[in-house]
Design an enzyme around this catalytic site. Structure first.
Site, PDB file in Angstrom:
ATOM      1  N   HIS A  55      -7.642  -2.989   0.845  1.00  0.00           N
ATOM      2  CA  HIS A  55      -6.486  -2.841  -0.047  1.00  0.00           C
ATOM      3  C   HIS A  55      -6.632  -1.533  -0.818  1.00  0.00           C
ATOM      4  CE1 HIS A  55      -3.179  -3.925  -2.640  1.00  0.00           C
ATOM      5  NE2 HIS A  55      -3.936  -4.010  -3.719  1.00  0.00           N
ATOM      6  N   ASP A  72      -2.294  -0.958  -9.127  1.00  0.00           N
ATOM      7  CA  ASP A  72      -2.444  -1.910  -8.027  1.00  0.00           C
ATOM      8  C   ASP A  72      -1.052  -2.428  -7.691  1.00  0.00           C
ATOM      9  OD1 ASP A  72      -2.952  -3.999  -6.297  1.00  0.00           O
ATOM     10  OD2 ASP A  72      -3.837  -5.300  -7.813  1.00  0.00           O
ATOM     11  N   CYS A 123       0.493  -1.080   0.841  1.00  0.00           N
ATOM     12  CA  CYS A 123      -0.164  -0.771  -0.437  1.00  0.00           C
ATOM     13  C   CYS A 123      -0.474   0.718  -0.574  1.00  0.00           C
ATOM     14  CB  CYS A 123      -1.426  -1.607  -0.615  1.00  0.00           C
ATOM     15  SG  CYS A 123      -2.598  -1.539   0.759  1.00  0.00           S
TER      16      CYS A 123
END
EC number: 3.4.22.39
Length: 209
Positions: A55, A72, A123
């Site tokens: 991630h 994030d 992401c």
């Protein structure tokens, strides 16, 4: 392939005008911001490079306010980041503080809302978008700027809720439109990138296993 490669992210970040400030893509061993008097940013994976990555997060350092920003796309809390990814950034912050400020103090501001769908593999691309906001509006990169205002955040606790999926899908569509406007690299490789980072990519992978 799912997600974004380091080479792709670096090319897109350069297109977005972040090149002079970009310290590169890193795995979880990112040392931090060691030239404390300079605006700087990086994209950091929560896993070691030897794993292939898990991630992506984005970090920015604003020396004027001595603030470290952590973005994030899922908006997880410190505890959840550690629980889900075994990712800790306290050591990085300590190294940054030692190098960046006379009193060894800095502020940390982190995203708390979710902009990415739970099965999305975008992401890294969301991190690129955040870094565009950071280098252009370093005092307000999280929101209140024309780039991040394109996205609608939802509470992290609703990440798995069906009722927010349309909002999160629109965010990914806005992300692709933004990159198509600003990144020649994205335009040249759009079909492949969108396939690898699709809104339901993780679900596709689970079904194919």
């Amino acid at each position: 392939m799912s997600g974004s490669s380091e080479r792709e992210l670096a090319a897109i970040v350069r297109d977005l005008g972040c090149g002079p400030y970009f310290l590169g893509t890193h795995d979880k061993r990112f040392p931090g911001f060691l030239a404390g008097d300079k605006l700087a940013c990086a994209i950091v994976n929560t896993a070691g490079r030897e794993t292939g990555g898990v991630h992506w997060l984005a970090f920015g350092w604003n020396p004027r306010s001595r603030t470290c920003y952590m973005f994030d796309p899922f908006g997880f809390s410190d505890r959840r980041l550690k629980q889900i990814y075994s990712f800790e950034y306290e050591a990085m912050l300590r190294r940054s503080a030692l190098a960046s400020s006379p009193d060894r103090c800095l502020s940390l501001e982190q995203s708390t809302q979710t902009v990415q769908g739970p099965d999305s593999a975008a992401c890294g691309l969301f991190c690129c978008m955040f870094l565009h906001a950071f280098v252009h509006w370093p005092d307000r990169p999280m929101d209140g700027n024309p780039t991040m205002n394109l996205l609608t955040g939802v509470p992290n606790g609703m990440l798995q809720s069906p009722q927010v999926l349309p909002t999160l899908r629109r965010n990914q569509e806005e992300l692709y439109r933004f990159l198509a406007r600003h990144s020649p690299y994205f335009r040249s490789h759009r079909a492949a990138i969108e396939h690898a980072t699709a809104f339901d990519k993780m679900k596709q992978l689970r079904v194919s296993q």
